[in-house]
Structure formats: structure tokens, C-alpha cells
Design an enzyme around this catalytic site. Structure first.
Site, mmCIF file in Angstrom:
data_model
loop_
_atom_site.group_PDB
_atom_site.id
_atom_site.type_symbol
_atom_site.label_atom_id
_atom_site.label_comp_id
_atom_site.label_asym_id
_atom_site.label_seq_id
_atom_site.Cartn_x
_atom_site.Cartn_y
_atom_site.Cartn_z
ATOM 1 N N ASP A 44 0.809 -1.225 0.000
ATOM 2 C CA ASP A 44 0.000 0.000 0.000
ATOM 3 C C ASP A 44 0.840 1.272 0.000
ATOM 4 O O ASP A 44 0.479 2.282 0.599
ATOM 5 C CB ASP A 44 -0.976 0.003 1.192
ATOM 6 C CG ASP A 44 -1.796 -1.274 1.217
ATOM 7 O OD1 ASP A 44 -2.251 -1.681 0.135
ATOM 8 O OD2 ASP A 44 -1.952 -1.863 2.282
ATOM 9 N N GLY B 227 1.512 2.812 -2.775
ATOM 10 C CA GLY B 227 1.125 3.624 -3.935
ATOM 11 C C GLY B 227 1.805 3.151 -5.219
ATOM 12 O O GLY B 227 2.056 3.951 -6.129
ATOM 13 N N ALA C 149 -3.803 -8.318 -3.509
ATOM 14 C CA ALA C 149 -3.305 -6.942 -3.561
ATOM 15 C C ALA C 149 -4.216 -6.065 -4.418
ATOM 16 O O ALA C 149 -4.617 -6.468 -5.508
ATOM 17 C CB ALA C 149 -1.902 -6.922 -4.161
ATOM 18 N N HIS D 268 -4.251 -2.460 -6.325
ATOM 19 C CA HIS D 268 -3.443 -1.303 -6.744
ATOM 20 C C HIS D 268 -4.383 -0.187 -7.182
ATOM 21 O O HIS D 268 -5.143 -0.345 -8.130
ATOM 22 C CB HIS D 268 -2.481 -1.698 -7.872
ATOM 23 C CG HIS D 268 -1.319 -2.496 -7.362
ATOM 24 N ND1 HIS D 268 -0.324 -2.993 -8.160
ATOM 25 C CD2 HIS D 268 -0.993 -2.859 -6.094
ATOM 26 C CE1 HIS D 268 0.569 -3.631 -7.406
ATOM 27 N NE2 HIS D 268 0.179 -3.576 -6.158
ATOM 28 N N GLN E 121 2.414 -6.040 -2.942
ATOM 29 C CA GLN E 121 2.777 -6.017 -1.514
ATOM 30 C C GLN E 121 4.153 -5.362 -1.284
ATOM 31 O O GLN E 121 4.659 -4.696 -2.164
ATOM 32 C CB GLN E 121 2.726 -7.428 -0.906
ATOM 33 C CG GLN E 121 1.318 -7.954 -0.768
ATOM 34 C CD GLN E 121 0.976 -9.060 -1.739
ATOM 35 O OE1 GLN E 121 1.826 -9.599 -2.428
ATOM 36 N NE2 GLN E 121 -0.287 -9.397 -1.814
ATOM 37 N N GLY F 35 -11.153 -2.954 2.720
ATOM 38 C CA GLY F 35 -11.832 -1.940 3.529
ATOM 39 C C GLY F 35 -11.381 -1.934 4.987
ATOM 40 O O GLY F 35 -11.885 -1.154 5.797
ATOM 41 N N ARG G 108 -6.142 0.546 8.282
ATOM 42 C CA ARG G 108 -4.688 0.383 8.251
ATOM 43 C C ARG G 108 -4.091 0.975 9.516
ATOM 44 O O ARG G 108 -4.455 2.079 9.924
ATOM 45 C CB ARG G 108 -4.095 1.082 7.027
ATOM 46 C CG ARG G 108 -4.447 0.395 5.726
ATOM 47 C CD ARG G 108 -3.806 1.085 4.533
ATOM 48 N NE ARG G 108 -4.229 0.449 3.284
ATOM 49 C CZ ARG G 108 -4.239 1.053 2.098
ATOM 50 N NH1 ARG G 108 -3.836 2.295 1.989
ATOM 51 N NH2 ARG G 108 -4.625 0.401 1.025
ATOM 52 N N THR H 234 2.704 13.902 -5.096
ATOM 53 C CA THR H 234 2.183 15.080 -4.379
ATOM 54 C C THR H 234 0.650 15.178 -4.462
ATOM 55 O O THR H 234 0.083 16.230 -4.210
ATOM 56 C CB THR H 234 2.813 16.369 -4.950
ATOM 57 O OG1 THR H 234 2.558 16.410 -6.367
ATOM 58 C CG2 THR H 234 4.312 16.411 -4.722
HETATM 59 P P1 IMP Z 1 -2.757 -12.876 2.590
HETATM 60 O O1 IMP Z 1 -1.796 -12.360 1.588
HETATM 61 O O2 IMP Z 1 -4.197 -12.619 2.219
HETATM 62 O O3 IMP Z 1 -2.499 -14.317 2.962
HETATM 63 O O4 IMP Z 1 -2.528 -12.044 3.950
HETATM 64 C C1 IMP Z 1 -1.311 -12.152 4.699
HETATM 65 C C2 IMP Z 1 -0.886 -10.791 5.223
HETATM 66 O O5 IMP Z 1 -0.494 -9.979 4.137
HETATM 67 C C3 IMP Z 1 -2.008 -10.022 5.943
HETATM 68 O O6 IMP Z 1 -1.434 -9.255 6.978
HETATM 69 C C4 IMP Z 1 -2.538 -9.113 4.853
HETATM 70 O O7 IMP Z 1 -3.153 -7.957 5.377
HETATM 71 C C5 IMP Z 1 -1.252 -8.774 4.116
HETATM 72 N N1 IMP Z 1 -1.485 -8.394 2.718
HETATM 73 C C6 IMP Z 1 -1.727 -9.203 1.675
HETATM 74 N N2 IMP Z 1 -1.856 -8.499 0.544
HETATM 75 C C7 IMP Z 1 -1.672 -7.217 0.869
HETATM 76 C C8 IMP Z 1 -1.640 -5.999 0.107
HETATM 77 O O8 IMP Z 1 -1.806 -5.951 -1.104
HETATM 78 N N3 IMP Z 1 -1.416 -4.857 0.815
HETATM 79 C C9 IMP Z 1 -1.203 -4.875 2.144
HETATM 80 N N4 IMP Z 1 -1.212 -5.964 2.893
HETATM 81 C C10 IMP Z 1 -1.442 -7.141 2.263
HETATM 82 MG MG MG Z 2 -2.972 -2.082 -1.849
#
Ligand code: IMP
Ligand code: MG
Length: 332
Positions: free
Chosen positions: A13, A15, A40, A42, A174, A250, A253, A320
Site C-alpha cells: 500500500d 502507492g 493486492a 493497486h 505487496q 476496507g 490500516r 504530491t
Molecule cells: P494474505 O496475503 O491474504 O495471505 O494475507 C497475509 C498478510 O499480508 C495479511 O497481513 C494481509 O493484510 C497482508 N497483505 C496481503 N496483501 C496485501 C496488500 O496488497 N497490501 C497490504 N497488505 C497485504
Molecule cells: Mg494495496
């Protein structure tokens, strides 16, 4: 930039979606390969439209870019088809024959398995889907009739493109601290998220990479459980304007200030050559919409200098604002 890898720095996350959409438009990317899976999201803002993409590469904003999903990815078929429709990329997106498939049963296992309880996964089922792939019982993209129009040999396409001096970008998902190997195990995702792993999933060897661009956010956020050094109480995060909810799930964070020690480590593990820094306008509201480095306030410049000094790499792109083009570009 013939072949650039975009890697996340901390817990995702940062960006990456925004940075990739900017590069797609600015550098007229020819090819973009997305790695990872549906967990993930994006985020891309383009002309006030917001997309939270779980499958389609963020470079879709540039209409001439060929979009690919690598052999190391896990494809969620319904989500893929839905996003292909929403982004209107049917004629220019391809999925590798050997990408594996994430099914509804994996999501159920993700939400109900005792060994995953407490990890705070996204619930999409990526961990169980990867387990199935390792058992050699997974379905592959070539087994799915709905994917037939999209099937391609991504590895050959992307390597030919690099050899032909096309602009190629490999889109990581990630962040390094969620890496199965290098992150905060067991509070990690189900794959290595480093630049090397991104190359491997796309089928590109290390000698073909010219540039590894690591994406930092001006503060750190994390969803799910696991350690977060310097974590702020929620009220403080709200006060500072750092409180976010996840684009995909949702969920709220958690947040913490930028961590220079971790930044150094993630630059090392990714072999990063350049950095992007996003959300500078959240840390310093005076930076909102800035287009030149010179116009930044002194404290923002000091922050950027400190990142460069401690990590040893230049911060070449500075976000920005949320739109793809809200960027200070310091590249030559
Ligand atoms: P999983 O990837 O769904 O198995 O989740 C494992 C850990 O990775 C958890 O803490 C999720 O919140 C985190 N996670 C998985 N994908 C993302 C992402 O795209 N952004 C942020 N955290 C992620
Ligand atoms: Mg994300």
C-alpha cells in the site's frame, strides 16, 4: 528504461499503482507484467475515476501498453474477467498458460483454517491456492475455458520485448516486509515479494533488469496483524491525516512514521537502484500538487535528502497528490 521492476518497500500500500500508472503514461510503456495475486489492490486515479485493481496491471491507463499476467501469478477468474470489462482491455491483455488458479474453496479455507487464524489474511485464499500449487494439484490457466482467449506465453513475449528494446515494467505487489522469506514471518503473505521474486514470477532473468524502483510512502501503514515498529495510536494517526482504510478489503490500516533503518534494509534486499516516494502531500500539506522539486518546503527537501543519504539511492519520483500525473519527476 528497457526493463524496470517496481517493488514495494514495507507492508504494501505504498502507492505502486499510482507510480506505475504515471510511468505508463509518461514513458509510454510497451509491456507491463503483473505478478502476485488478487489479495493486492493497486489504486489508480485517472481523470477523477478511481480503479482498485486486483488483477489487471496498473499500466492499463496507457492504451498502447500490452498487459500480461505472469506464470508465477495466481489468477482469480471472476475478478479478472470483471476487471477486463471495467478497464476495457480485452484486446491487449494476456495470461500465461502456467499461471495457477485461485478458487472459491481456497477463500473458504483461508477464512476457516485453524493454522491461518490470527494472521489477519485478506481472505481471498491466496495462501491455500499456493499450497495447492506446491502439492502439484492446482488448476492452471490453460485448464480454464473462460481464459482461453487470453492465454499466451508471457515468458517468451516479455523476453522478446526486452530483446527488442521495448519499455517493459514488472509490477510487484505487496512490500518487502510481507515477504514469505524476508518479512515478519508468520505475519506475511504467501510468496516472496522481493524484486528477484517478481522477476522469477514474470519469467525474466536477473541480467535483463536495468532498474529496480522501490516505492516508499512518506509514512508506513500495515493491515492485518504482526509487528509494526513505532505504531501510532489510531487517534494520533487520524490527527496526522495518516489514517487509511484498505483499497481491497476496507480494513483499517495501522500506521507508523517512516523508518530509515527498515528503508535501508529493503533497498538492500531488493537491490534497488532508485526510489519513489508517495504521499508527500499528506506529510507536508504545502506540497499538494507540487510539480517541481524547487517549490517544495525546506523540511520536505530535508526528509528526501535524509532518505537518499541513508539508503544510498536517489528519490527520483515524488507523489504530491492522488492522480497519476501528480508527480515530481527528477529523472533526466
Ligand atoms: P494474505 O496475503 O491474504 O495471505 O494475507 C497475509 C498478510 O499480508 C495479511 O497481513 C494481509 O493484510 C497482508 N497483505 C496481503 N496483501 C496485501 C496488500 O496488497 N497490501 C497490504 N497488505 C497485504
Ligand atoms: Mg494495496
Amino acid at each position: 528504461m528497457p526493463c524496470t521492476v517496481i517493488a514495494g518497500s514495507f507492508w504494501g500500500d505504498e502507492g505502486k499503482g499510482k507510480i506505475i500508472s504515471y510511468l505508463a503514461l509518461k514513458d509510454k510503456l510497451d509491456f507491463c507484467v503483473r505478478t502476485g495475486s488478487v489479495n493486492a489492490a493497486h489504486t489508480v486515479w485517472i481523470q477523477s475515476n478511481r480503479y482498485a485493481l486486483h488483477m489487471v496491471p496498473a499500466a492499463f491507463v496507457y492504451k498502447k501498453c500490452r498487459l500480461l499476467i505472469g506464470a508465477g501469478s495466481n489468477v482469480h477468474v471472476a475478478k479478472f474477467l470483471e476487471e477486463v470489462e471495467a478497464t476495457k482491455v480485452k484486446s491487449r491483455i494476456g495470461v500465461d498458460y502456467q499461471a495457477s488458479i485461485i478458487e472459491e474453496k481456497h477463500s473458504i479455507q483461508d477464512k476457516t483454517s485453524a493454522h491461518l487464524k490470527g494472521l489477519g489474511t485478506t481472505g481471498w485464499g491466496v495462501g491455500p491456492a499456493v499450497e495447492e500449487r506446491v502439492r502439484r494439484t492446482a488448476k492452471l490457466a490453460k485448464d480454464i475455458p473462460e481464459l482461453k482467449p487470453y492465454l499466451t506465453d508471457v515468458t517468451t513475449e516479455v523476453n522478446n520485448a526486452i530483446d527488442a528494446d521495448k519499455n517493459v515494467l514488472l509490477e510487484g505487489t505487496q512490500g518487502l516486509m510481507l515477504s514469505l522469506y524476508h518479512g515478519t514471518y508468520p505475519y506475511v503473505t504467501s510468496r516472496d515479494t522481493s524484486a528477484s521474486a517478481i522477476c522469477s514470477e514474470a519469467g525474466v532473468g536477473p541480467t535483463k533488469i536495468d532498474n529496480v524502483l522501490i516505492v516508499f510512502k512518506s509514512f508506513i501503514t500495515r493491515v492485518g496483524t504482526g509487528p509494526l515498529p513505532g505504531e501510532l495510536p489510531k487517534e494520533e494517526a487520524i490527527k496526522r491525516g495518516w489514517f487509511e482504510t484498505a483499497a481491497g478489503t476496507g480494513r483499517e490500516r495501522r500506521s507508523a512514521p517512516f523508518n530509515f533503518e527498515l528503508a535501508k534494509k529493503t533497498v538492500m534486499l531488493n537491490g534497488a537502484t532508485q526510489a519513489a516516494l508517495t504521499k508527500l502531500d499528506i506529510l507536508y500539506p504545502e506540497c499538494k500538487g507540487a510539480k517541481t522539486y524547487d517549490s517544495l518546503p525546506i523540511k520536505a527537501k530535508q526528509f528526501i535528502n535524509e532518505i537518499e543519504k541513508q539508503t544510498g539511492i536517489p528519490v527520483v519520483l515524488i507523489g504530491t497528490g492522488p492522480e497519476a500525473l501528480d508527480i515530481i519527476d527528477r529523472r533526466k
